[in-house]
Design an enzyme around this catalytic site. Structure first.
Site, PDB file in Angstrom:
ATOM      1  N   ASP A  75      -4.542  -0.166   0.380  1.00  0.00           N
ATOM      2  CA  ASP A  75      -3.734   1.039   0.529  1.00  0.00           C
ATOM      3  C   ASP A  75      -3.236   1.571  -0.808  1.00  0.00           C
ATOM      4  O   ASP A  75      -3.268   0.877  -1.831  1.00  0.00           O
ATOM      5  CB  ASP A  75      -2.547   0.787   1.461  1.00  0.00           C
ATOM      6  CG  ASP A  75      -1.564  -0.234   0.907  1.00  0.00           C
ATOM      7  OD1 ASP A  75      -2.019  -1.253   0.335  1.00  0.00           O
ATOM      8  OD2 ASP A  75      -0.338  -0.022   1.039  1.00  0.00           O
ATOM      9  N   GLU A 129       0.245  -2.927   1.506  1.00  0.00           N
ATOM     10  CA  GLU A 129       1.043  -3.634   0.502  1.00  0.00           C
ATOM     11  C   GLU A 129       2.168  -2.767  -0.038  1.00  0.00           C
ATOM     12  O   GLU A 129       3.191  -3.277  -0.491  1.00  0.00           O
ATOM     13  CB  GLU A 129       0.130  -4.088  -0.644  1.00  0.00           C
ATOM     14  CG  GLU A 129       0.787  -4.984  -1.678  1.00  0.00           C
ATOM     15  CD  GLU A 129       1.428  -4.234  -2.843  1.00  0.00           C
ATOM     16  OE1 GLU A 129       2.136  -4.869  -3.645  1.00  0.00           O
ATOM     17  OE2 GLU A 129       1.206  -3.000  -2.963  1.00  0.00           O
TER      18      GLU A 129
END
Length: 357
Positions: A75, A129
Site C-alpha cells: 500500500d 502498513e
C-alpha cells in the site's frame, strides 16, 4: 485488467518498480496490486503461494537449514498529484517509488528469477502498513497464520537509501492533562487557567535531555516532544482543562513498561494517560544470515530512527533489519522519487546475498 507484470518486466527491477507504482494501491485499495502479484507468483513452479485478504505469501521449500523473510508492503499513502510515475533522468517519481514499491520490486524480482536461493525464502507482500495497526497485513497474518512469519532472519524492504538500518525505536504517545476552574475572562482571578498550568509541562519538555544509546555499534537517539495541545472553552472563558499530547521515541533497550515509567517520572505530579505504544526492536545483527547480509552490503549498519514492522518480527524472536533503495526522507512527499542506480545496486546486493555459492 491485463496484468502489467509481464516476464520482461519481472526480469528488470527498474521496470518492475515502475509497473508496481503505476498500479494504484492506496491503503485499503490493494486488491488490484495483490491480484497481479498473486497471479505472477502462482505461475512460478518453485514457489508455494498463499493469500490472506490482500496479503500474498510465497515460499520456497528446498529443505535448507535456514529460512529468511523478505517483506514489503503493497500500500501507499493517498495520491497527491504524483500518479502515475514519471522519469526524469536517473530519477523515477511517483507515489510509492521510495516507500516502498522499489523494495517490493526487489522481492518480487528475486522470487521469480532465483529458483535455488542459498536459504529457503519466504516472500511476504502485505497490505495496509500505512494506516492503523488493526488493518496491517502482518498483524492479520500473525493472528490467522503465524507459521507464515516463522524464520531465522527477516529483511523489511523499507526505504533506507541503500544502507542497513538495524532494529527500530519504540514509540509511545501519552496525554498529560492539567486542570483548572472556569471563570469569566473579565473576572479571571475567580478561576484557575488550565492552559497556563500546562506551562510547567512545556518547561519540562524544553529542558529534557534525551538519551543516546549505542547497541551493537548502532547509535539510537531518543526524543520526547509535545505534538499537540488542546484546551479552551470559548473566547471569554478561563479554561478548566488542557491536554498536552507527547510522543516518546525510545531506544530498543527499553520496553513499553520501562518507557511508561520514565514518562511518569518526567511528568510527576501531572495526570498522564498512555494512548498508544509499540515496542522497538534490537539491532538483530548476531544471526549468521544477518552477518552474511551485512557482508553483501559491504557497509556498517546504522540505527533505525523510527518505528517499522521489524518490531513485529522481533516480538516473535526473529531478528530483522531494514534495507531498501528509497530515501526515507522522501516518503509520503508529493515529489517522492527513487534513484535508478539505487534500485539496480540494491537488487544486485540481495542477489549476491541469496544466490547459491
Amino acid at each position: 485488467m491485463q496484468n502489467p507484470l509481464t516476464p520482461e518486466v519481472l526480469a528488470d527491477p527498474v521496470a518492475l518498480t515502475r509497473a508496481l507504482v503505476d498500479i494504484e494501491s492506496v491503503s485499503l485499495n490493494e486488491k488490484a496490486i495483490a491480484d497481479c502479484v498473486e497471479e505472477v507468483l502462482r505461475a512460478v513452479p518453485h514457489l508455494a503461494t498463499f493469500r490472506h485478504g490482500n496479503t500474498v505469501m510465497a515460499r520456497t521449500e528446498l529443505g535448507r537449514n535456514t529460512r529468511v523473510v523478505l517483506a514489503g508492503h503493497l500500500d501507499t499513502v493517498p495520491l497527491n498529484g504524483n500518479f502515475p510515475s514519471t522519469m526524469r533522468g536517473d530519477l523515477m517519481y511517483g507515489c510509492g517509488t521510495s516507500d516502498m514499491k522499489s523494495g517490493v520490486a526487489f522481492a518480487l524480482h528475486l522470487a521469480v528469477t532465483l529458483p535455488d536461493p542459498r536459504y529457503d525464502v519466504t516472500y511476504l507482500f502485505y497490505e495496509a502498513e500505512e494506516i492503523e495497526s488493526r488493518y496491517n497485513g502482518l498483524t492479520l497474518v500473525a493472528e490467522a497464520y503465524p507459521e507464515w512469519l516463522q524464520a531465522d532472519f527477516a529483511v523489511l524492504l523499507e526505504p533506507t537509501y541503500g544502507i542497513v538500518e538495524a532494529g527500530c525505536q519504540g514509540t509511545m504517545r501519552a496525554v498529560v492533562t492539567t486542570y483548572g476552574e472556569r471563570a469569566h475572562a473579565a473576572r479571571s482571578w475567580r478561576g484557575v487557567n488550565a492552559i497556563h498550568g500546562a506551562g510547567e509541562v512545556l518547561r519540562r519538555l524544553a529542558g529534557y535531555e534525551a538519551r543516546r544509546v549505542t547497541i551493537d555499534g548502532c547509535d539510537y537517539r531518543e526524543g520526547l516532544n509535545a505534538v499537540r495541545i488542546t484546551g479552551g472553552v470559548a473566547g471569554n472563558v478561563i479554561p478548566d482543562r488542557c491536554e498536552v499530547e507527547v510522543n516518546y521515541r525510545y531506544a530498543p533497550d527499553r520496553d513499553p513498561t520501562v518507557a511508561e515509567a520514565h514518562l511518569r517520572e518526567v511528568f510527576a505530579g501531572f495526570d498522564l494517560v498512555v494512548t498508544d505504544a509499540a515496542p522497538g526492536a534490537a539491532p538483530g545483527l548476531g544471526a549468521p544470515a544477518a552477518q552474511e547480509f551485512l557482508a553483501a552490503v559491504g557497509a556498517a549498519p546504522i540505527a533505525k530512527l523510527g518505528w517499522t514492522d521489524v518490531a513485529r518480527f522481533a516480538a516473535m524472536g526473529i531478528p530483522a533489519l531494514n534495507f531498501g533503495p528509497g530515501d526515507p526522507n522522501l516518503a509520503h512527499h508529493r515529489d517522492e522519487h527513487v534513484e535508478i542506480t539505487k534500485i539496480r545496486d540494491g537488487a544486485a546486493t540481495l542477489h549476491r546475498w541469496l544466490a547459491p555459492a
